[in-house]
Design a protein around this motif. Structure first.
Motif, PDB file in Angstrom:
ATOM      1  N   GLY A   1      -0.219 -16.093  15.492  1.00 32.07           N
ATOM      2  CA  GLY A   1       0.007 -14.422  15.825  1.00 32.07           C
ATOM      3  C   GLY A   1      -1.196 -13.811  15.143  1.00 32.07           C
ATOM      4  O   GLY A   1      -1.839 -12.798  15.880  1.00 32.07           O
ATOM      5  N   LEU A   2      -2.082 -14.309  14.395  1.00 32.36           N
ATOM      6  CA  LEU A   2      -3.402 -13.756  13.765  1.00 32.36           C
ATOM      7  C   LEU A   2      -4.436 -14.042  15.009  1.00 32.36           C
ATOM      8  O   LEU A   2      -5.032 -13.020  15.348  1.00 32.36           O
ATOM      9  CB  LEU A   2      -3.557 -14.295  12.574  1.00 32.36           C
ATOM     10  CG  LEU A   2      -4.878 -13.928  12.185  1.00 32.36           C
ATOM     11  CD1 LEU A   2      -4.691 -12.297  11.632  1.00 32.36           C
ATOM     12  CD2 LEU A   2      -5.339 -14.751  10.771  1.00 32.36           C
ATOM     13  N   GLU A   3      -4.345 -14.955  15.629  1.00 34.61           N
ATOM     14  CA  GLU A   3      -5.355 -15.072  16.465  1.00 34.61           C
ATOM     15  C   GLU A   3      -5.078 -14.297  17.794  1.00 34.61           C
ATOM     16  O   GLU A   3      -5.924 -13.810  18.431  1.00 34.61           O
ATOM     17  CB  GLU A   3      -5.026 -16.686  17.113  1.00 34.61           C
ATOM     18  CG  GLU A   3      -6.427 -17.042  17.976  1.00 34.61           C
ATOM     19  CD  GLU A   3      -6.670 -18.778  17.862  1.00 34.61           C
ATOM     20  OE1 GLU A   3      -5.717 -19.306  17.254  1.00 34.61           O
ATOM     21  OE2 GLU A   3      -7.761 -19.065  17.860  1.00 34.61           O
ATOM     22  N   GLY A   4      -3.853 -14.212  18.167  1.00 38.14           N
ATOM     23  CA  GLY A   4      -3.279 -13.202  19.360  1.00 38.14           C
ATOM     24  C   GLY A   4      -3.832 -11.947  18.673  1.00 38.14           C
ATOM     25  O   GLY A   4      -4.312 -11.219  19.725  1.00 38.14           O
ATOM     26  N   ALA A   5      -3.480 -11.312  17.737  1.00 37.63           N
ATOM     27  CA  ALA A   5      -3.972 -10.240  17.416  1.00 37.63           C
ATOM     28  C   ALA A   5      -5.424 -10.007  17.649  1.00 37.63           C
ATOM     29  O   ALA A   5      -5.822  -8.992  17.935  1.00 37.63           O
ATOM     30  CB  ALA A   5      -3.533  -9.810  15.967  1.00 37.63           C
ATOM     31  N   LEU A   6      -6.331 -10.779  16.909  1.00 37.31           N
ATOM     32  CA  LEU A   6      -7.632 -10.613  17.238  1.00 37.31           C
ATOM     33  C   LEU A   6      -8.176 -10.721  18.421  1.00 37.31           C
ATOM     34  O   LEU A   6      -9.249 -10.210  18.768  1.00 37.31           O
ATOM     35  CB  LEU A   6      -8.262 -11.690  16.053  1.00 37.31           C
ATOM     36  CG  LEU A   6      -8.139 -11.640  14.921  1.00 37.31           C
ATOM     37  CD1 LEU A   6      -8.354 -12.949  13.939  1.00 37.31           C
ATOM     38  CD2 LEU A   6      -8.525 -10.283  14.023  1.00 37.31           C
ATOM     39  N   GLU A   7      -7.587 -11.801  19.282  1.00 39.60           N
ATOM     40  CA  GLU A   7      -8.018 -11.586  20.700  1.00 39.60           C
ATOM     41  C   GLU A   7      -7.723 -10.307  21.289  1.00 39.60           C
ATOM     42  O   GLU A   7      -8.918  -9.711  21.967  1.00 39.60           O
ATOM     43  CB  GLU A   7      -7.183 -12.556  21.452  1.00 39.60           C
ATOM     44  CG  GLU A   7      -7.400 -14.041  21.278  1.00 39.60           C
ATOM     45  CD  GLU A   7      -8.787 -14.535  21.516  1.00 39.60           C
ATOM     46  OE1 GLU A   7      -9.531 -14.102  22.430  1.00 39.60           O
ATOM     47  OE2 GLU A   7      -9.509 -15.368  20.545  1.00 39.60           O
ATOM     48  N   SER A   8      -6.827  -9.635  21.028  1.00 36.40           N
ATOM     49  CA  SER A   8      -6.678  -8.169  21.581  1.00 36.40           C
ATOM     50  C   SER A   8      -7.305  -7.270  20.979  1.00 36.40           C
ATOM     51  O   SER A   8      -7.764  -6.170  21.705  1.00 36.40           O
ATOM     52  CB  SER A   8      -5.079  -7.964  21.552  1.00 36.40           C
ATOM     53  OG  SER A   8      -4.156  -8.984  21.982  1.00 36.40           O
ATOM     54  N   TRP A   9      -7.578  -7.304  19.676  1.00 33.60           N
ATOM     55  CA  TRP A   9      -8.234  -6.274  19.026  1.00 33.60           C
ATOM     56  C   TRP A   9      -9.274  -6.768  18.053  1.00 33.60           C
ATOM     57  O   TRP A   9      -9.256  -6.811  16.748  1.00 33.60           O
ATOM     58  CB  TRP A   9      -7.199  -5.229  18.298  1.00 33.60           C
ATOM     59  CG  TRP A   9      -6.071  -5.002  18.997  1.00 33.60           C
ATOM     60  CD1 TRP A   9      -6.092  -4.258  20.091  1.00 33.60           C
ATOM     61  CD2 TRP A   9      -4.739  -5.137  19.031  1.00 33.60           C
ATOM     62  NE1 TRP A   9      -4.743  -3.942  20.657  1.00 33.60           N
ATOM     63  CE2 TRP A   9      -4.023  -4.648  19.816  1.00 33.60           C
ATOM     64  CE3 TRP A   9      -4.128  -6.025  17.744  1.00 33.60           C
ATOM     65  CZ2 TRP A   9      -2.582  -4.894  19.741  1.00 33.60           C
ATOM     66  CZ3 TRP A   9      -2.739  -6.081  18.145  1.00 33.60           C
ATOM     67  CH2 TRP A   9      -1.870  -5.598  18.975  1.00 33.60           C
TER      68      TRP A   9
END
Ligand SMILES: C[S@@+](CC[C@H](N)C(=O)[O-])C[C@H]1O[C@@H](n2cnc3c(N)ncnc32)[C@H](O)[C@@H]1O
Length: 500
Positions: A140-148
């Motif tokens: 979840g954290l990786e996904g959030a950081l990829e997007s933002w």
């Protein structure tokens, strides 16, 4: 463009030829509620409207003046915010050349037309990433950081970053992910706590250790050592040259030794610590000891009680030497006073001539201690012991633990494994420091280092570190020296230590 519409604090570094586009862009961003720290070459900077930035725009080719952004004042402040953000993993966008100028113009145009980011949506994104960090949800954290990606450098209203939140929950995978992506573990929140300090307070040993080791590896890789963190007792931010201290007039008053600036060179509250050091260094009589730094003579008094066969004292300051003479130390049986700086004296002492060495100087850095340690291996006889006053980086437990570990690693590399004995010191209280310009200690626990040169004979016990003094607790190498359940007492602001 997407990024610029989302961040609320931006850094701009612009060369002189991009000054006009940079200033126009700054104006339009500010009109949209985005705080900008702009460092524009050859242009007077304004006080940055923010204390940190989330993303950085680099405009133009290399500046004409290589030192353009290193100046004191607002330009330097704005550029250091941008450089700090880059180091902390903030996204960076560069635009240069003729097409770069055209891109900036169209960017300005687009920004003027675009609706301002809904603050509610921005909060939601942060909340999502924060929840993933706290839950140790790597994916979840990786996904959030990829997007933002700008969330890496975002701070919430308490000044905390995602790393602070991961640390507070003991989320080790999230902590590792953030560190791998370049999160800055030195960032302090509004309570001046780093992620490591937060992990300690929350009782999260694994994350505390990984943040300390991350800090340590950076320290070891740094080409230029970082002086403020390598703070031995009393060494101030500028790392006072030893000559400076040695030229000052000192005064002995009420169980203290103060320098000309009323900084404490040595204080009586250290007496129980000095006693522990002496007991551990000289477990029996008739041993040969060398103490570096007389100060109040506390440790020398305790060492003398243990009846060494040779007692060497190295002391550099004329006022301290005068006090030693007044108290008759020069004439004591078995005592040899070496007048001068240890740097000029230790090389003259014969190798293998000592059973124990204690080191407690003033206004010196960790580099000096390390330099001294080079001599320790040579001077000690097999089975010999080495200890030093461990007052390194007392303003943060993370920094203190980093330097405890650094010293242990340096010592073991020199063939001197170093155990740590945790001593319960108790609260010192504010009155202890009255009349003293700065504190040099704050924790209720003290981490006493004891390094030993391996004995020659195989009969020697190697468990004697465990025969500790009353009320002590050993952490034998390679155990981690600092534990999150150790009592520290209330944390003081850095200003109490003369730091910003
Ligand atoms: C903190 S005091 C030592 C206190 C001592 N352990 C005690 O128990 O009272 C530090 C002493 O180291 C001396 N000193 C500082 N730099 C030195 C150097 N390079 N060589 C020798 N002595 C030094 C100072 O003059 C001072 O007397």
């Amino acid at each position: 463009m997407g990024l610029l519409t989302r961040v609320n604090a931006l850094g701009i570094l612009a060369s002189a030829e991009f000054a006009q586009p940079a200033l126009r862009l700054k104006a339009v961003l500010e009109s949209r509620g985005c705080a900008v720290a702009a460092a524009v070459e050859a242009f007077p900077a304004e006080q940055p409207q923010t204390s940190h930035v989330q993303a950085v725009l680099v405009l133009g080719d290399a500046p004409g003046d290589p030192d353009a952004f290193k100046q004191d004042g607002e330009l330097g402040l704005a550029s250091s915010l941008a450089f700090a953000a880059i180091a902390a993993g903030a996204p960076v966008k560069a635009m240069n050349g003729k097409s770069g100028k055209e891109d900036v113009s169209s960017l300005i145009q687009d920004l003027k037309e675009l609706p301002i980011l809904d603050p509610h949506e921005a909060r939601q994104r942060w909340a999502q990433a924060e929840a993933a960090a706290a839950a140790d949800d790597e994916e979840g954290l990786e996904g959030a950081l990829e997007s933002w990606p700008e969330l890496m450098t975002h701070r919430d209203s308490s000044g905390s970053t995602l790393l602070h939140h991961a640390a507070s929950m003991g989320a080790d995978r999230a902590t590792s992910l953030l560190l791998e992506r370049g999160a800055d573990a030195d960032l302090r929140n509004k309570e001046q706590a780093t992620a490591g300090d937060i992990a300690f307070r929350a009782g999260k040993q694994t994350v505390f250790e990984s943040l300390v080791m991350h800090r340590l590896r950076r320290e070891q890789q740094a080409e230029v050592p970082e002086p403020p963190q390598k703070r031995q007792k009393g060494a101030d931010r500028q790392d006072l040259a030893p000559d400076h201290y040695l030229n000052q007039q000192l005064r002995y008053e009420e169980g203290r030794l103060l320098d000309a600036d009323s900084k404490a060179v040595m204080m009586g509250w250290e007496a129980p610590l000095m006693k522990h050091h002496a007991e551990l260094l000289l477990p029996e009589q008739q041993l040969r000891i060398c103490n570096v730094g007389f100060g109040l003579g506390l440790v020398d008094g305790y060492l003398a009680e243990r009846e060494p066969s040779e007692h060497h004292i190295i002391e550099a300051h004329r006022d301290v030497l005068a006090e030693m003479r007044r108290r008759g130390w020069h004439k004591r049986k078995g005592v040899v006073v070496h007048e001068g700086r240890w740097q000029d004296i230790v090389t003259q002492l014969p190798g293998g001539s000592l059973d124990a060495i204690f080191f407690d100087t003033w206004s010196e850095t960790y580099e000096d201690l390390r330099q001294f340690q080079d001599e320790v291996t040579r001077l000690l006889a097999p089975g010999g012991r080495f200890s030093f006053f461990n007052g390194m980086a007392p303003y943060s437990i993370t920094e203190h633990a980093t330097f405890c570990r650094l010293a242990q690693e340096d010592l073991v590399a020199m063939g001197l494994p170093c155990d740590i004995c945790k001593i319960e010191l108790g609260e010192l209280g504010n009155e202890t420091w009255q009349g003293v310009k700065e504190r040099y200690w704050q924790f209720d626990s003290y981490y006493l280092p004891l390094a030993r040169k391996p004995p020659q004979s195989s009969q020697a016990k190697d468990s004697d570190c465990l025969e500790g003094v009353k009320g002590s607790q050993w952490r034998c190498w390679p155990e981690f020296p600092v534990r999150v359940l150790d009592r520290l007492g209330p944390t003081l602001p850095r200003a109490a230590f003369g730091l910003d």
